[in-house]
Design a protein around this motif. Structure first.
Motif, PDB file in Angstrom:
ATOM      1  N   LYS A  37      11.683  49.271  -0.816  1.00  0.00           N
ATOM      2  CA  LYS A  37      11.654  49.699   0.573  1.00  0.00           C
ATOM      3  C   LYS A  37      13.027  49.481   1.225  1.00  0.00           C
ATOM      4  O   LYS A  37      13.529  50.343   1.945  1.00  0.00           O
ATOM      5  CB  LYS A  37      10.578  48.900   1.316  1.00  0.00           C
ATOM      6  N   VAL A  38      13.622  48.322   0.947  1.00  0.00           N
ATOM      7  CA  VAL A  38      14.940  48.033   1.519  1.00  0.00           C
ATOM      8  C   VAL A  38      15.982  48.970   0.926  1.00  0.00           C
ATOM      9  O   VAL A  38      16.833  49.507   1.625  1.00  0.00           O
ATOM     10  CB  VAL A  38      15.333  46.569   1.233  1.00  0.00           C
ATOM     11  N   HIS A  39      15.892  49.180  -0.374  1.00  0.00           N
ATOM     12  CA  HIS A  39      16.856  50.036  -1.042  1.00  0.00           C
ATOM     13  C   HIS A  39      16.780  51.458  -0.483  1.00  0.00           C
ATOM     14  O   HIS A  39      17.795  52.103  -0.268  1.00  0.00           O
ATOM     15  CB  HIS A  39      16.595  50.027  -2.547  1.00  0.00           C
ATOM     16  N   GLU A  40      15.564  51.913  -0.217  1.00  0.00           N
ATOM     17  CA  GLU A  40      15.375  53.253   0.342  1.00  0.00           C
ATOM     18  C   GLU A  40      15.990  53.396   1.728  1.00  0.00           C
ATOM     19  O   GLU A  40      16.517  54.439   2.083  1.00  0.00           O
ATOM     20  CB  GLU A  40      13.879  53.564   0.471  1.00  0.00           C
ATOM     21  N   GLN A  41      15.885  52.281   2.496  1.00  0.00           N
ATOM     22  CA  GLN A  41      16.430  52.326   3.857  1.00  0.00           C
ATOM     23  C   GLN A  41      17.953  52.305   3.839  1.00  0.00           C
ATOM     24  O   GLN A  41      18.609  52.497   4.843  1.00  0.00           O
ATOM     25  CB  GLN A  41      15.932  51.114   4.667  1.00  0.00           C
ATOM     26  N   ASN A  42      18.532  52.005   2.674  1.00  0.00           N
ATOM     27  CA  ASN A  42      19.982  51.869   2.585  1.00  0.00           C
ATOM     28  C   ASN A  42      20.518  52.726   1.455  1.00  0.00           C
ATOM     29  O   ASN A  42      21.102  52.228   0.497  1.00  0.00           O
ATOM     30  CB  ASN A  42      20.360  50.410   2.340  1.00  0.00           C
ATOM     31  N   LEU A  43      20.343  54.004   1.587  1.00  0.00           N
ATOM     32  CA  LEU A  43      20.693  54.907   0.485  1.00  0.00           C
ATOM     33  C   LEU A  43      22.174  54.903   0.150  1.00  0.00           C
ATOM     34  O   LEU A  43      22.565  55.228  -0.961  1.00  0.00           O
ATOM     35  CB  LEU A  43      20.236  56.340   0.828  1.00  0.00           C
ATOM     36  N   LEU A  44      22.994  54.483   1.127  1.00  0.00           N
ATOM     37  CA  LEU A  44      24.435  54.492   0.877  1.00  0.00           C
ATOM     38  C   LEU A  44      24.871  53.420  -0.107  1.00  0.00           C
ATOM     39  O   LEU A  44      25.903  53.525  -0.742  1.00  0.00           O
ATOM     40  CB  LEU A  44      25.194  54.302   2.194  1.00  0.00           C
ATOM     41  N   SER A  45      24.041  52.378  -0.210  1.00  0.00           N
ATOM     42  CA  SER A  45      24.457  51.294  -1.090  1.00  0.00           C
ATOM     43  C   SER A  45      24.091  51.648  -2.520  1.00  0.00           C
ATOM     44  O   SER A  45      22.967  51.453  -2.966  1.00  0.00           O
ATOM     45  CB  SER A  45      23.786  49.996  -0.670  1.00  0.00           C
ATOM     46  N   VAL A  46      25.034  52.186  -3.219  1.00  0.00           N
ATOM     47  CA  VAL A  46      24.796  52.657  -4.578  1.00  0.00           C
ATOM     48  C   VAL A  46      24.547  51.525  -5.579  1.00  0.00           C
ATOM     49  O   VAL A  46      23.593  51.570  -6.338  1.00  0.00           O
ATOM     50  CB  VAL A  46      25.960  53.559  -5.051  1.00  0.00           C
ATOM     51  N   PRO A  47      25.384  50.478  -5.571  1.00  0.00           N
ATOM     52  CA  PRO A  47      25.149  49.431  -6.567  1.00  0.00           C
ATOM     53  C   PRO A  47      23.822  48.740  -6.316  1.00  0.00           C
ATOM     54  O   PRO A  47      23.327  48.722  -5.200  1.00  0.00           O
ATOM     55  CB  PRO A  47      26.292  48.441  -6.336  1.00  0.00           C
ATOM     56  N   ARG A  48      23.269  48.189  -7.383  1.00  0.00           N
ATOM     57  CA  ARG A  48      21.982  47.523  -7.223  1.00  0.00           C
ATOM     58  C   ARG A  48      22.163  46.225  -6.439  1.00  0.00           C
ATOM     59  O   ARG A  48      23.203  45.583  -6.510  1.00  0.00           O
ATOM     60  CB  ARG A  48      21.391  47.272  -8.609  1.00  0.00           C
ATOM     61  N   PRO A  49      21.148  45.821  -5.673  1.00  0.00           N
ATOM     62  CA  PRO A  49      21.300  44.663  -4.790  1.00  0.00           C
ATOM     63  C   PRO A  49      21.320  43.317  -5.529  1.00  0.00           C
ATOM     64  O   PRO A  49      20.828  43.201  -6.644  1.00  0.00           O
ATOM     65  CB  PRO A  49      20.063  44.747  -3.890  1.00  0.00           C
ATOM     66  N   ARG A  50      21.892  42.321  -4.848  1.00  0.00           N
ATOM     67  CA  ARG A  50      21.736  40.937  -5.297  1.00  0.00           C
ATOM     68  C   ARG A  50      20.594  40.348  -4.476  1.00  0.00           C
ATOM     69  O   ARG A  50      20.532  40.566  -3.268  1.00  0.00           O
ATOM     70  CB  ARG A  50      22.995  40.124  -4.995  1.00  0.00           C
ATOM     71  N   VAL A  51      19.727  39.621  -5.148  1.00  0.00           N
ATOM     72  CA  VAL A  51      18.525  39.145  -4.472  1.00  0.00           C
ATOM     73  C   VAL A  51      18.352  37.635  -4.668  1.00  0.00           C
ATOM     74  O   VAL A  51      18.573  37.131  -5.774  1.00  0.00           O
ATOM     75  CB  VAL A  51      17.274  39.868  -5.042  1.00  0.00           C
ATOM     76  N   VAL A  52      17.998  36.933  -3.609  1.00  0.00           N
ATOM     77  CA  VAL A  52      17.549  35.543  -3.743  1.00  0.00           C
ATOM     78  C   VAL A  52      16.121  35.470  -3.213  1.00  0.00           C
ATOM     79  O   VAL A  52      15.849  35.921  -2.100  1.00  0.00           O
ATOM     80  CB  VAL A  52      18.457  34.550  -2.993  1.00  0.00           C
ATOM     81  N   VAL A  53      15.215  34.949  -4.032  1.00  0.00           N
ATOM     82  CA  VAL A  53      13.809  34.882  -3.644  1.00  0.00           C
ATOM     83  C   VAL A  53      13.399  33.424  -3.424  1.00  0.00           C
ATOM     84  O   VAL A  53      13.620  32.572  -4.294  1.00  0.00           O
ATOM     85  CB  VAL A  53      12.897  35.484  -4.740  1.00  0.00           C
ATOM     86  N   GLY A  54      12.811  33.158  -2.280  1.00  0.00           N
ATOM     87  CA  GLY A  54      12.266  31.829  -2.010  1.00  0.00           C
ATOM     88  C   GLY A  54      10.858  31.749  -2.580  1.00  0.00           C
ATOM     89  O   GLY A  54      10.024  32.600  -2.298  1.00  0.00           O
ATOM     90  N   ILE A  55      10.602  30.735  -3.405  1.00  0.00           N
ATOM     91  CA  ILE A  55       9.294  30.593  -4.045  1.00  0.00           C
ATOM     92  C   ILE A  55       8.698  29.233  -3.695  1.00  0.00           C
ATOM     93  O   ILE A  55       9.430  28.272  -3.498  1.00  0.00           O
ATOM     94  CB  ILE A  55       9.410  30.709  -5.584  1.00  0.00           C
ATOM     95  N   PRO A  56       7.372  29.147  -3.626  1.00  0.00           N
ATOM     96  CA  PRO A  56       6.758  27.850  -3.329  1.00  0.00           C
ATOM     97  C   PRO A  56       7.192  26.815  -4.375  1.00  0.00           C
ATOM     98  O   PRO A  56       7.360  27.166  -5.539  1.00  0.00           O
ATOM     99  CB  PRO A  56       5.254  28.125  -3.454  1.00  0.00           C
ATOM    100  N   SER A  57       7.368  25.561  -3.960  1.00  0.00           N
ATOM    101  CA  SER A  57       7.934  24.595  -4.916  1.00  0.00           C
ATOM    102  C   SER A  57       6.915  24.214  -5.984  1.00  0.00           C
ATOM    103  O   SER A  57       7.263  23.601  -6.980  1.00  0.00           O
ATOM    104  CB  SER A  57       8.464  23.368  -4.193  1.00  0.00           C
ATOM    105  N   GLY A  58       5.652  24.619  -5.818  1.00  0.00           N
ATOM    106  CA  GLY A  58       4.649  24.277  -6.830  1.00  0.00           C
ATOM    107  C   GLY A  58       4.613  25.209  -8.033  1.00  0.00           C
ATOM    108  O   GLY A  58       3.886  24.950  -8.976  1.00  0.00           O
ATOM    109  N   VAL A  59       5.375  26.292  -8.022  1.00  0.00           N
ATOM    110  CA  VAL A  59       5.200  27.263  -9.106  1.00  0.00           C
ATOM    111  C   VAL A  59       5.743  26.737 -10.428  1.00  0.00           C
ATOM    112  O   VAL A  59       6.684  25.956 -10.475  1.00  0.00           O
ATOM    113  CB  VAL A  59       5.805  28.657  -8.791  1.00  0.00           C
ATOM    114  N   THR A  60       5.126  27.172 -11.508  1.00  0.00           N
ATOM    115  CA  THR A  60       5.506  26.687 -12.843  1.00  0.00           C
ATOM    116  C   THR A  60       6.704  27.477 -13.369  1.00  0.00           C
ATOM    117  O   THR A  60       7.115  28.482 -12.792  1.00  0.00           O
ATOM    118  CB  THR A  60       4.347  26.906 -13.821  1.00  0.00           C
ATOM    119  N   GLU A  61       7.231  26.998 -14.514  1.00  0.00           N
ATOM    120  CA  GLU A  61       8.357  27.683 -15.150  1.00  0.00           C
ATOM    121  C   GLU A  61       8.007  29.133 -15.489  1.00  0.00           C
ATOM    122  O   GLU A  61       8.820  30.036 -15.324  1.00  0.00           O
ATOM    123  CB  GLU A  61       8.765  26.957 -16.437  1.00  0.00           C
ATOM    124  N   VAL A  62       6.795  29.307 -15.966  1.00  0.00           N
ATOM    125  CA  VAL A  62       6.375  30.655 -16.360  1.00  0.00           C
ATOM    126  C   VAL A  62       6.353  31.573 -15.144  1.00  0.00           C
ATOM    127  O   VAL A  62       6.793  32.721 -15.185  1.00  0.00           O
ATOM    128  CB  VAL A  62       4.976  30.608 -17.021  1.00  0.00           C
TER     129      VAL A  62
END
Ligand code: ADP
Ligand code: MG
Length: 354
Positions: free
Chosen positions: A97-122
């Motif tokens: 959705k974000v990529h679609e809103q920003n069609l000018l940005s040709v290179p693929r995005p860099r992403v940082v995702v916040g995850i709950p601290s309880g999640v496992t390695e898998v």
């Protein structure tokens, strides 16, 4: 080392910070702020091998209004990923959705995702791979309390100790952070959802009134509190009388709602006290000086700061714009190299996530 290609990519690519919350998913884009803020809800069709039919706000709208074979799920409800596939599709949808809103940005995005601290390695691996398969060129993972602390403006990479309490929908996370790492962490499944349940149970037990989750949340937001209010208020609960089976409206006071919430609030208070108990003395001195920051939607429960302050004898304050701290923090990680180096969580097998 200076890499001209990376530099050029950086000029045109998107830096995206995502808060994959138990209740809400928020997306922050560098230079644009929060561009997506939708419930972490996915509607699936159980008759068609659980095919996803809607995601986010649209999915939440469908709840209760669609035939029984369309069901809404919250894949992160308990702070663990209950359904990989669905989580992956949700992440995919938001990144696209974000990529679609920003069609000018040709290179693929860099992403940082916040995850709950309880999640496992898998689960961490699954989120990382989902971000990559959704088109990210680099995907970093950060534990939510760390991102929340950054978003709240706390000096996380310094030797100073900071405490953050992030009260979301499914989980409350308490963390003491110093030198880019989490020194003390506590995660419990008592947060906003549980408070809604408390109000539902209270109405049923005291008034024989069956109310829905939405009504309960409205009451919590309108008059819920953790400590006496200067001016106590009244709210009308609408539901169905369990004895007569008929619709009924009952006025209840904020004092009663506070009573209903008192167990959950006590559990949160106790968790903060336990975390303080576990904190090394040098860092306690920092906390006494700088106070405790509250983030997440639950931080907006009225007078929770006052109650925590009284019980911990520390200065407690609600961070600015507490609902967006994690997403903004994840975004800031991409803007500050020292955050990128020091605050991301690593994946097992010795490999860091970039
Ligand atoms: P998550 O990070 O788990 O997705 P959020 O930080 O988005 O959760 O917070 C969502 C929770 O905050 C919900 O339970 C919601 O009812 C609650 N909430 C939002 N606003 C308020 C308010 N003013 N008072 C009390 N609770 C609130
Ligand atoms: Mg959150």
């Amino acid at each position: 080392m200076f890499n001209p290609l990376n530099w050029l990519l950086g000029l045109f690519s998107l830096d995206i910070g995502i808060d994959l919350g138990t209740a809400n998913t928020l997306v922050h884009v560098k230079g644009q702020g929060i561009v997506i803020n939708e419930p972490s809800v996915v509607a699936i069709d159980t008759r068609k091998k659980n095919r996803v039919v809607a995601i986010g706000a649209e999915a939440k709208e469908m709840v209760g209004r669609t035939p029984a074979h369309i069901v809404a799920i919250r894949p992160l409800r308990d702070g663990v990923i209950s359904d990989f596939d669905v989580t992956e599709q949700m992440l995919h949808y938001f990144i696209h959705k974000v990529h679609e809103q920003n069609l000018l940005s040709v290179p693929r995005p860099r992403v940082v995702v916040g995850i709950p601290s309880g999640v496992t390695e898998v689960e961490k691996r699954a989120v990382h791979d989902a971000a990559i398969s959704a088109g990210a060129r680099e995907a970093g993972l950060v534990e939510e309390p760390m991102a929340a602390a950054i978003g709240a403006g706390l000096p996380v990479t310094e030797s100073i100790g900071s405490m953050i309490v992030d009260i979301g929908g499914g989980t409350t996370e308490v963390a003491v952070i110093a030198l880019g790492g989490i020194v003390v962490a506590r995660s419990i499944r008592v947060a906003g959802d549980e408070m809604d349940e408390d109000i539902i149970n209270y109405a049923r037990q005291k008034y024989n009134l069956l109310i829905g989750q939405r009504m309960a949340e409205q009451a919590k937001i309108a008059v819920g509190s953790a400590y006496p209010l200067e001016q106590e208020e009244i709210i009308t609960l609408r539901g169905r009388n369990l004895v007569t089976g008929l619709p009924e409206a009952i006025d209840v006071s904020s004092v009663e709602i506070r009573e209903a919430l008192s167990n959950s609030v006590s559990v949160i208070v106790d968790t903060v006290r336990e975390a303080i108990d576990e904190t090394p003395p040098e860092l306690i001195a920092d906390l006494m000086e700088r106070g405790i920051a509250l983030a997440g939607g639950g931080a907006l429960l009225r007078n929770l700061d006052v109650r925590l302050s009284e019980e911990t004898k520390m200065h407690v304050y609600v961070a600015e714009d507490p609902l967006t701290c994690v997403a903004r923090g994840a975004g800031m990680i991409l803007e500050r190299p020292e955050y990128y180096r020091e605050t991301l969580t690593t994946l097992q097998r010795g490999s860091t996530v970039h």
